[in-house]
Write an enzyme that holds these catalytic residues in place. Structure first.
Site, PDB file in Angstrom:
ATOM      1  N   GLY A 172       0.661  -1.297   0.093  1.00 19.13           N
ATOM      2  CA  GLY A 172      -0.004   0.014  -0.034  1.00 19.13           C
ATOM      3  C   GLY A 172       0.801   1.145  -0.048  1.00 19.13           C
ATOM      4  N   CYS A 173       1.883   1.205   0.644  1.00 20.06           N
ATOM      5  CA  CYS A 173       2.582   2.512   0.832  1.00 20.06           C
ATOM      6  C   CYS A 173       3.495   2.477  -0.660  1.00 20.06           C
ATOM      7  CB  CYS A 173       3.711   2.243   2.033  1.00 20.06           C
ATOM      8  SG  CYS A 173       2.998   2.264   3.553  1.00 20.06           S
ATOM      9  N   SER A 174       3.878   1.632  -0.970  1.00 15.83           N
ATOM     10  CA  SER A 174       4.592   1.800  -2.428  1.00 15.83           C
ATOM     11  C   SER A 174       3.589   2.197  -3.570  1.00 15.83           C
ATOM     12  CB  SER A 174       5.064   0.491  -2.939  1.00 15.83           C
ATOM     13  OG  SER A 174       6.286   0.316  -2.104  1.00 15.83           O
TER      14      SER A 174
ATOM     15  N   ALA B 261       2.833   6.018  -2.724  1.00 17.09           N
ATOM     16  CA  ALA B 261       3.936   6.835  -3.144  1.00 17.09           C
ATOM     17  C   ALA B 261       4.108   6.832  -4.636  1.00 17.09           C
ATOM     18  CB  ALA B 261       5.389   6.291  -2.460  1.00 17.09           C
TER      19      ALA B 261
END
Length: 174
Positions: free
Chosen positions: A68-70, A73
């Site tokens: 999710g964070c990638s 971003a």
């Protein structure tokens, strides 16, 4: 044993649920400066200095290089020209160390915006983005106006919703 299992299940639900943002629209945003990486280069990001140039999106995310964070971003990196067209800058903040963020800023952020290292979660806590007792950030995004006040809050654990929601809010801010 059953009581322990139920207690752990309840704790898991609390930790997995989105944060309840203490900062509301109109609140004064905490001032901060952090080591930050942009395209692998480390500098100091100052919210005070950034606000002199226009509003700032401050987004918190749990951990670099997770799915999710990638995704989030990458979506921010693709949308940077739209944010810039509205004179808005972006900083992502996590409790990852700066060496990890140097790599993350090149790979997932494509070198297009800074990611700040808040290893002791001081800024994360000040923005009420801390994930319970864990030294991690919840997924929460703020738009800070040039007056230093919170102009918009998006408190949703779904990484896919933050960029589009923030862009809509930025476009409505005029």
């Amino acid at each position: 044993m059953k009581k322990i299992a139920l207690g752990l299940a309840a704790l898991g639900l609390v930790l997995a649920s989105p944060a309840f943002a203490a900062l509301k629209v109109g609140d004064k945003a905490p001032v901060f400066h952090l080591p930050a990486a942009t395209d692998g280069a480390v500098s100091t990001f100052s919210i005070k200095d950034a606000l002199k140039k226009g509003p700032v999106v401050v987004y918190f995310y749990p951990k670099a290089f997770t799915g999710g964070c990638s995704l989030e971003a990458h979506q921010f990196s693709e949308a940077i020209p739209e944010f810039q067209a509205h004179n808005v800058s972006v900083i992502g903040i996590s409790t990852d160390d700066i060496a990890t963020l140097q790599k993350f800023s090149k790979e997932s952020c494509q070198g297009k915006f800074p990611v700040g290292s808040d290893t002791k979660a001081k800024v994360t806590s000040a923005y009420d983005a801390k994930m319970g007792a864990m030294n991690m950030s919840n997924r929460i995004s703020y738009i800070i106006g040039t007056d230093g006040k919170v102009a918009f809050v998006h408190d949703d654990g779904d990484a896919a919703t933050h960029v589009s929601t923030l862009l809509t809010a930025v476009k409505a801010m005029k």
